[in-house]
Design a protein around this motif. Structure first.
Motif, PDB file in Angstrom:
ATOM      1  N   ILE A 291      74.450  24.674  48.925  1.00  0.00           N
ATOM      2  CA  ILE A 291      75.451  24.847  49.986  1.00  0.00           C
ATOM      3  C   ILE A 291      75.820  26.318  50.147  1.00  0.00           C
ATOM      4  CG2 ILE A 291      77.884  24.397  50.539  1.00  0.00           C
ATOM      5  CD1 ILE A 291      77.317  21.492  49.382  1.00  0.00           C
ATOM      6  N   GLU A 292      75.895  27.039  49.024  1.00  0.00           N
ATOM      7  CA  GLU A 292      76.156  28.493  49.091  1.00  0.00           C
ATOM      8  C   GLU A 292      75.072  29.199  49.898  1.00  0.00           C
ATOM      9  OE1 GLU A 292      76.641  30.773  45.444  1.00  0.00           O
ATOM     10  OE2 GLU A 292      78.079  29.270  44.732  1.00  0.00           O
ATOM     11  N   LYS A 293      73.824  28.781  49.653  1.00  0.00           N
ATOM     12  CA  LYS A 293      72.692  29.434  50.332  1.00  0.00           C
ATOM     13  C   LYS A 293      72.625  29.046  51.804  1.00  0.00           C
ATOM     14  CE  LYS A 293      71.234  31.371  46.557  1.00  0.00           C
ATOM     15  NZ  LYS A 293      71.278  32.824  46.363  1.00  0.00           N
ATOM     16  N   ASN A 294      72.977  27.808  52.102  1.00  0.00           N
ATOM     17  CA  ASN A 294      72.964  27.348  53.496  1.00  0.00           C
ATOM     18  C   ASN A 294      74.105  26.360  53.705  1.00  0.00           C
ATOM     19  OD1 ASN A 294      72.492  26.520  56.063  1.00  0.00           O
ATOM     20  ND2 ASN A 294      70.615  25.407  55.630  1.00  0.00           N
ATOM     21  N   PRO A 295      75.238  26.870  54.225  1.00  0.00           N
ATOM     22  CA  PRO A 295      76.407  25.997  54.386  1.00  0.00           C
ATOM     23  C   PRO A 295      76.344  25.090  55.622  1.00  0.00           C
ATOM     24  CG  PRO A 295      76.971  28.301  54.837  1.00  0.00           C
ATOM     25  CD  PRO A 295      75.504  28.262  54.562  1.00  0.00           C
ATOM     26  N   ASN A 296      75.189  25.017  56.274  1.00  0.00           N
ATOM     27  CA  ASN A 296      75.102  24.258  57.535  1.00  0.00           C
ATOM     28  C   ASN A 296      74.148  23.075  57.489  1.00  0.00           C
ATOM     29  OD1 ASN A 296      76.872  26.074  58.991  1.00  0.00           O
ATOM     30  ND2 ASN A 296      75.204  27.557  58.887  1.00  0.00           N
ATOM     31  N   ASP A 297      73.831  22.608  56.280  1.00  0.00           N
ATOM     32  CA  ASP A 297      72.917  21.474  56.163  1.00  0.00           C
ATOM     33  C   ASP A 297      73.718  20.220  55.810  1.00  0.00           C
ATOM     34  OD1 ASP A 297      71.027  19.546  55.535  1.00  0.00           O
ATOM     35  OD2 ASP A 297      69.660  20.949  54.581  1.00  0.00           O
ATOM     36  N   GLU A 298      73.899  19.357  56.790  1.00  0.00           N
ATOM     37  CA  GLU A 298      74.720  18.147  56.582  1.00  0.00           C
ATOM     38  C   GLU A 298      74.166  17.266  55.467  1.00  0.00           C
ATOM     39  OE1 GLU A 298      73.605  14.628  59.016  1.00  0.00           O
ATOM     40  OE2 GLU A 298      73.031  16.144  60.481  1.00  0.00           O
ATOM     41  N   LYS A 299      72.806  17.229  55.333  1.00  0.00           N
ATOM     42  CA  LYS A 299      72.178  16.341  54.344  1.00  0.00           C
ATOM     43  C   LYS A 299      72.610  16.702  52.933  1.00  0.00           C
ATOM     44  CE  LYS A 299      68.030  15.367  57.055  1.00  0.00           C
ATOM     45  NZ  LYS A 299      66.590  15.649  57.183  1.00  0.00           N
ATOM     46  N   VAL A 300      72.725  17.992  52.662  1.00  0.00           N
ATOM     47  CA  VAL A 300      73.092  18.433  51.310  1.00  0.00           C
ATOM     48  C   VAL A 300      74.533  18.020  51.003  1.00  0.00           C
ATOM     49  CG1 VAL A 300      73.323  20.408  49.760  1.00  0.00           C
ATOM     50  CG2 VAL A 300      71.435  20.326  51.378  1.00  0.00           C
ATOM     51  N   TYR A 301      75.440  18.186  51.976  1.00  0.00           N
ATOM     52  CA  TYR A 301      76.827  17.731  51.776  1.00  0.00           C
ATOM     53  C   TYR A 301      76.862  16.226  51.534  1.00  0.00           C
ATOM     54  CZ  TYR A 301      78.726  22.225  53.343  1.00  0.00           C
ATOM     55  OH  TYR A 301      79.056  23.551  53.445  1.00  0.00           O
ATOM     56  N   ASN A 302      76.072  15.500  52.315  1.00  0.00           N
ATOM     57  CA  ASN A 302      76.039  14.042  52.198  1.00  0.00           C
ATOM     58  C   ASN A 302      75.537  13.613  50.820  1.00  0.00           C
ATOM     59  OD1 ASN A 302      76.456  11.482  53.440  1.00  0.00           O
ATOM     60  ND2 ASN A 302      74.264  11.273  53.690  1.00  0.00           N
ATOM     61  N   GLU A 303      74.452  14.250  50.354  1.00  0.00           N
ATOM     62  CA  GLU A 303      73.889  13.904  49.040  1.00  0.00           C
ATOM     63  C   GLU A 303      74.858  14.259  47.912  1.00  0.00           C
ATOM     64  OE1 GLU A 303      70.135  15.915  49.052  1.00  0.00           O
ATOM     65  OE2 GLU A 303      69.302  14.587  50.592  1.00  0.00           O
ATOM     66  N   ALA A 304      75.516  15.409  48.053  1.00  0.00           N
ATOM     67  CA  ALA A 304      76.503  15.799  47.039  1.00  0.00           C
ATOM     68  C   ALA A 304      77.666  14.805  47.025  1.00  0.00           C
ATOM     69  CB  ALA A 304      77.009  17.212  47.312  1.00  0.00           C
ATOM     70  N   GLY A 305      78.054  14.336  48.212  1.00  0.00           N
ATOM     71  CA  GLY A 305      79.122  13.334  48.312  1.00  0.00           C
ATOM     72  C   GLY A 305      78.738  12.029  47.628  1.00  0.00           C
ATOM     73  N   ILE A 306      77.492  11.604  47.803  1.00  0.00           N
ATOM     74  CA  ILE A 306      77.005  10.380  47.148  1.00  0.00           C
ATOM     75  C   ILE A 306      77.073  10.534  45.627  1.00  0.00           C
ATOM     76  CG2 ILE A 306      74.954   8.945  46.739  1.00  0.00           C
ATOM     77  CD1 ILE A 306      74.159   9.602  49.703  1.00  0.00           C
ATOM     78  N   LEU A 307      76.631  11.699  45.143  1.00  0.00           N
ATOM     79  CA  LEU A 307      76.671  11.971  43.703  1.00  0.00           C
ATOM     80  C   LEU A 307      78.111  11.862  43.185  1.00  0.00           C
ATOM     81  CD1 LEU A 307      75.463  13.001  41.003  1.00  0.00           C
ATOM     82  CD2 LEU A 307      75.774  15.320  41.867  1.00  0.00           C
ATOM     83  N   LEU A 308      79.047  12.491  43.896  1.00  0.00           N
ATOM     84  CA  LEU A 308      80.449  12.468  43.467  1.00  0.00           C
ATOM     85  C   LEU A 308      81.027  11.059  43.520  1.00  0.00           C
ATOM     86  CD1 LEU A 308      81.503  15.790  45.181  1.00  0.00           C
ATOM     87  CD2 LEU A 308      81.726  15.322  42.731  1.00  0.00           C
ATOM     88  N   THR A 309      80.634  10.281  44.515  1.00  0.00           N
ATOM     89  CA  THR A 309      81.085   8.882  44.602  1.00  0.00           C
ATOM     90  C   THR A 309      80.591   8.101  43.384  1.00  0.00           C
ATOM     91  OG1 THR A 309      81.050   8.930  47.017  1.00  0.00           O
ATOM     92  CG2 THR A 309      81.019   6.767  45.993  1.00  0.00           C
ATOM     93  N   ASN A 310      79.324   8.309  43.032  1.00  0.00           N
ATOM     94  CA  ASN A 310      78.758   7.618  41.866  1.00  0.00           C
ATOM     95  C   ASN A 310      79.460   8.011  40.569  1.00  0.00           C
ATOM     96  OD1 ASN A 310      76.938   6.312  43.516  1.00  0.00           O
ATOM     97  ND2 ASN A 310      75.276   7.765  43.155  1.00  0.00           N
ATOM     98  N   LEU A 311      80.041   9.208  40.565  1.00  0.00           N
ATOM     99  CA  LEU A 311      80.790   9.676  39.388  1.00  0.00           C
ATOM    100  C   LEU A 311      82.270   9.291  39.461  1.00  0.00           C
ATOM    101  CD1 LEU A 311      79.233  13.263  39.062  1.00  0.00           C
ATOM    102  CD2 LEU A 311      78.843  11.322  37.535  1.00  0.00           C
ATOM    103  N   ASN A 312      82.602   8.501  40.505  1.00  0.00           N
ATOM    104  CA  ASN A 312      83.992   8.065  40.752  1.00  0.00           C
ATOM    105  C   ASN A 312      84.939   9.212  41.090  1.00  0.00           C
ATOM    106  OD1 ASN A 312      83.551   5.250  40.366  1.00  0.00           O
ATOM    107  ND2 ASN A 312      83.479   5.594  38.158  1.00  0.00           N
ATOM    108  N   HIS A 313      84.392  10.310  41.594  1.00  0.00           N
ATOM    109  CA  HIS A 313      85.221  11.413  42.092  1.00  0.00           C
ATOM    110  C   HIS A 313      85.361  11.230  43.614  1.00  0.00           C
ATOM    111  CE1 HIS A 313      84.968  13.050  38.150  1.00  0.00           C
ATOM    112  NE2 HIS A 313      83.771  13.614  38.269  1.00  0.00           N
ATOM    113  N   HIS A 314      86.096  10.183  43.972  1.00  0.00           N
ATOM    114  CA  HIS A 314      86.111   9.761  45.375  1.00  0.00           C
ATOM    115  C   HIS A 314      86.735  10.786  46.314  1.00  0.00           C
ATOM    116  CE1 HIS A 314      85.647   5.891  43.181  1.00  0.00           C
ATOM    117  NE2 HIS A 314      84.756   5.705  44.125  1.00  0.00           N
ATOM    118  N   GLU A 315      87.837  11.366  45.888  1.00  0.00           N
ATOM    119  CA  GLU A 315      88.523  12.331  46.771  1.00  0.00           C
ATOM    120  C   GLU A 315      87.638  13.556  47.032  1.00  0.00           C
ATOM    121  OE1 GLU A 315      91.194  11.702  48.378  1.00  0.00           O
ATOM    122  OE2 GLU A 315      91.938   9.940  47.310  1.00  0.00           O
TER     123      GLU A 315
END
Length: 199
Positions: free
Chosen positions: A134-158
């Protein structure tokens, strides 16, 4: 005529452009036979083998590229990608890291490293590399989405919701981000917000 290696390379490229992989492979191979140090033919041979569902020959071709030019970032990246698909995580990590050393700005290497670490169950490093991508390219929605999935799986919902929201800022029509955000909202009991998001 030794110069025919160029002609065969261009013929291979023409066939490749027209999705005729059999003839593309034939001419790329002829080009490498005529000039075993012709890097472009070896690289394209790797691409064609991969597209022809022959990952092991693709690996061999990319390794020929590396033998000729050890700092060929794209060949290193492609090796990382194929080894990940073959579930050889250690080799995949090694080649992605080599690609990053040569081309630190290529953010796909970081996001793909994050996926390898996720598949290995190393979620801490996975999140680290998603953040670097994200630091290298802050405009890729897929990377944000994948990171969000990872955090959800870790129960870091917020925290996950922040990433899904960012994905939707970039692409408000992203079905995946909407679905994932809605699921996460349901997980934390925000059913009305989850419902609104899908309409």
């Amino acid at each position: 005529n030794p110069k025919n290696f160029i002609s065969d390379f261009y013929l291979g490229s023409l066939y490749h452009d027209n999705n005729d992989l059999i003839n593309a492979l034939k001419h790329y191979k002829k080009s490498t036979n005529l000039n075993p140090k012709y890097l472009n033919a070896w690289f394209n041979l790797g691409v064609a083998y991969y597209e022809n569902n022959n990952p092991l020959e693709a690996i061999n071709s990319y390794k020929k590229v590396i033998n000729i030019e050890p700092n060929h970032a794209n060949a290193l990246y492609n090796l990382g990608y194929i080894y990940h698909e073959l579930l050889n995580y250690d080799q995949s990590l090694m080649y992605y890291n080599l690609a990053i050393r040569i081309n630190p700005g290529f953010y796909h290497s970081y996001s793909n490293l994050a996926k390898v670490f996720m598949d290995k169950g190393d979620y801490k490093n996975s999140l680290k590399y998603y953040k670097l991508a994200i630091e290298k390219n802050p405009n890729d929605e897929k990377v944000y989405n994948e990171a969000g999935i990872l955090l959800t799986n870790l129960n870091h919902h917020e925290a996950a919701l922040i990433y899904f929201e960012k994905a939707l800022d970039i692409n408000p029509k992203s079905i995946k981000a909407k679905f994932n955000m809605s699921s996460t909202l349901k997980d934390i009991g925000k059913y009305n917000q989850a419902k609104i998001l899908l309409y």
